[in-house]
Enzyme design. Structure first.
Site, PDB file in Angstrom:
ATOM      1  N   PHE A   1       0.809  -1.288   0.180  1.00  0.00           N
ATOM      2  CA  PHE A   1      -0.216  -0.041   0.010  1.00  0.00           C
ATOM      3  C   PHE A   1       0.849   1.197   0.002  1.00  0.00           C
ATOM      4  CE2 PHE A   1       0.043   2.129   4.269  1.00  0.00           C
ATOM      5  CZ  PHE A   1       0.607   1.199   5.042  1.00  0.00           C
ATOM      6  N   LYS A   2       2.058   1.163   0.227  1.00  0.00           N
ATOM      7  CA  LYS A   2       2.890   2.264   0.421  1.00  0.00           C
ATOM      8  C   LYS A   2       2.897   3.032  -0.919  1.00  0.00           C
ATOM      9  CE  LYS A   2       4.053   1.151   4.800  1.00  0.00           C
ATOM     10  NZ  LYS A   2       4.075   1.883   5.934  1.00  0.00           N
ATOM     11  N   ASP A   3       2.895   2.274  -2.222  1.00  0.00           N
ATOM     12  CA  ASP A   3       2.929   2.844  -3.423  1.00  0.00           C
ATOM     13  C   ASP A   3       1.975   3.976  -3.501  1.00  0.00           C
ATOM     14  OD1 ASP A   3       5.172   1.074  -4.350  1.00  0.00           O
ATOM     15  OD2 ASP A   3       3.873  -0.262  -4.609  1.00  0.00           O
TER      16      ASP A   3
ATOM     17  N   LEU B   1       3.576   6.877  -2.248  1.00  0.00           N
ATOM     18  CA  LEU B   1       4.867   7.261  -2.544  1.00  0.00           C
ATOM     19  C   LEU B   1       4.901   7.678  -3.926  1.00  0.00           C
ATOM     20  CD1 LEU B   1       6.443   5.208   0.121  1.00  0.00           C
ATOM     21  CD2 LEU B   1       7.111   7.460  -0.227  1.00  0.00           C
TER      22      LEU B   1
END
Ligand code: PLP
Ligand SMILES: N[C@@H](CCOP(=O)(O)O)C(=O)O
Length: 466
Positions: A111-113, A116
């Site tokens: 989920f960080k994408d 980011l």
């Protein structure tokens, strides 16, 4: 929009400054001075929009006049154009009233994408405008690191140094970071746990001489833009399930409290949420807090959901700020108690009206949940998602409110646990198929702040050009 520090003693900043600054100079975290409001009609109007366009609408109020509407819409379209699914963050159904929000279709499969990919473009836009360069210093328990490296690799205005706890991330996660050989990317394996890495990053920000000389900036959820971008999917998921005319619940696998805090922010902006469940593994400081009122550190235990092996949850301070009536001095005192006494407590009754619920999932139950989910719904989930699913099941109050569990990582990032639970080895997607053949580059350093700082000073290009 103006941003204030949770400790009340740092300058008030605008969006551009808050993105480039990271940690506030008084050691606190920046939050919006007020929550922008979305009316029910505003929320209904999101129905049918692409994810990128919904993001542009929901987030615009946070930007003030720092970025034009047109530029920002172009940025969200570019950021979410990198995802492997047309819906960007699709929902899948597991049961009559149970859904998964698949947050792992970005380039690094977590989920960080979602935040980011956008933050990388924000850096380009804001730094390009000012002709500036920054040194990013970040800590990761596995996923932020690779997503941040992917977003910043090869960018001329940025050097990126990522600290991860040596031997405490999955092999796929480590290789996703260490096989990126661009010269502006630096991986540091620290002989400690994630809390040690995060504490070092905060200490570097609190060393004002160091941070100013290197123009240190943050990719962790210290950076408001990270949390901000994660607000969007709570709105889009709710709208798909009948919101705002029907409250929806979310179960959020939690470690640093950033993702679930973004859900809280969505509710403060006007999204009707029934329950917001904080789901932890055995490192359960957050679920203990919401069930007892006591926030007390314990030692970090390695688990099969390693990205949540965290005991000092950075963004919890942002929630505490609201809980303490936005009194920075009170937050500063509680954070000092955490440092010196190892914890603090608030009256449990003060949590009665908040939308949070919480629960913990142990290792055996995590494996059992992965196995059962495959059997019942033909869906292979990763161990972090399994923690969320278990808590969705056990802490849910209203069977009628749709329950959305956030699926925070692709199962292929954690093949050993998934195979142990199901016998199925989850394959990496094609673009990563040769991950195990690629050359790796990293340094291993002792768990000592000075050793890490001196490595960064030796390698940061910003010091060569000054
Ligand atoms: C796969 C995965 N799930 C859940 C979490 C926990 O999210 P947060 O730290 O925002 O609470 C993380 C790490 O942040 C993660 O990488
Ligand atoms: N689980 C995270 C830990 C860092 O959290 P962040 O949201 O503050 O970047 C990771 O995968 O690194």
């Amino acid at each position: 929009m103006r941003y204030v520090s949770t400790r009340g003693e740092a300058p008030v900043l605008n969006f551009e400054e808050v993105v480039l600054t990271g940690l506030a100079r008084d050691g606190g975290l920046y939050v919006p001075e007020t929550w922008p409001q979305m009316s029910k009609d505003d929320i209904r109007a999101l129905a049918g929009m692409s994810y990128a366009d919904a993001a542009a609408v929901i987030l615009q109020p946070f930007l003030g006049d720092c970025i034009s509407k047109e530029d920002f819409r172009e940025m969200t379209r570019k950021a979410y154009g990198t995802f492997a699914h047309k819906a960007v963050v699709p929902l899948s159904q597991l049961g009559p009233n149970d859904f998964l929000m698949e947050l792992y279709h970005g380039p690094t499969l977590a989920f960080k994408d979602v935040a980011l990919q956008l933050l990388g473009l924000l850096y380009d836009h804001l730094l390009g405008k000012q002709g500036k360069k920054v040194t990013i210093v970040g800590a990761t328990s596995g996923d932020t690191g690779s997503a941040a490296i992917e977003a910043c690799r090869g960018r001329d205005a940025v050097d990126i140094f990522i600290l991860h706890p040596a031997g405490r991330v999955s092999e796929v996660q480590r290789r996703q970071m260490t096989t990126v050989l661009d010269s502006n990317v630096h991986n540091i394996a620290v002989e400690g746990d994630f809390d040690d890495c995060q504490a070092m990053v905060k200490a570097m920000f609190n060393d004002h001489d160091f941070r100013d000389r290197l123009a240190v900036s943050a990719v962790n959820s210290i950076n408001w833009a990270r949390v901000m971008a994660q607000i969007v999917y709570y709105f889009t998921a709710a709208v798909s399930l009948g919101g705002p005319d029907r409250p929806v619940s979310f179960s959020v696998p939690s470690g640093n409290f950033g993702d679930v805090y973004a859900g809280y922010a969505a509710s403060r902006m006007g999204l009707p949420i029934d329950q917001l469940l904080v789901a932890t593994n055995r490192n359960d400081i957050l679920s203990r807090f919401f069930n007892t009122g006591e926030y007390r550190k314990a030692s970090v235990e390695p688990t099969i959901s390693p990205s949540m092996d965290i005991q000092v949850s950075s963004n919890f301070e942002r929630f505490l700020f609201d809980l303490e009536g936005r009194e920075g001095a009170q937050v500063k005192q509680l954070m000092a108690d955490l440092d010196t006494e190892g914890g603090f407590a608030v009256e449990l009754s003060r949590l009665n009206d908040c939308i949070f619920g919480a629960g913990m999932c142990d290792e055996k139950t995590t494996l059992e949940t992965i196995r059962q989910t495959l059997k019942d719904s033909a869906k292979l989930v990763d161990p972090h998602t399994a923690v969320g699913l278990h808590v969705a099941d056990t802490a849910r109050k209203d069977e009628k409110a749709p329950m959305v569990t956030l699926s925070t990582a692709h199962p292929a990032k954690f093949p050993a646990a998934v195979k142990e639970a199901t016998g199925v080895h989850p394959d990496l997607p094609d673009h990563m198929a040769d991950l195990f053949e690629r050359e790796e580059r990293m340094v291993t350093l002792p768990n000592e702040l000075e050793a890490v700082k001196s490595h960064i000073v030796k390698n940061a290009r910003i010091l060569e050009t000054n």
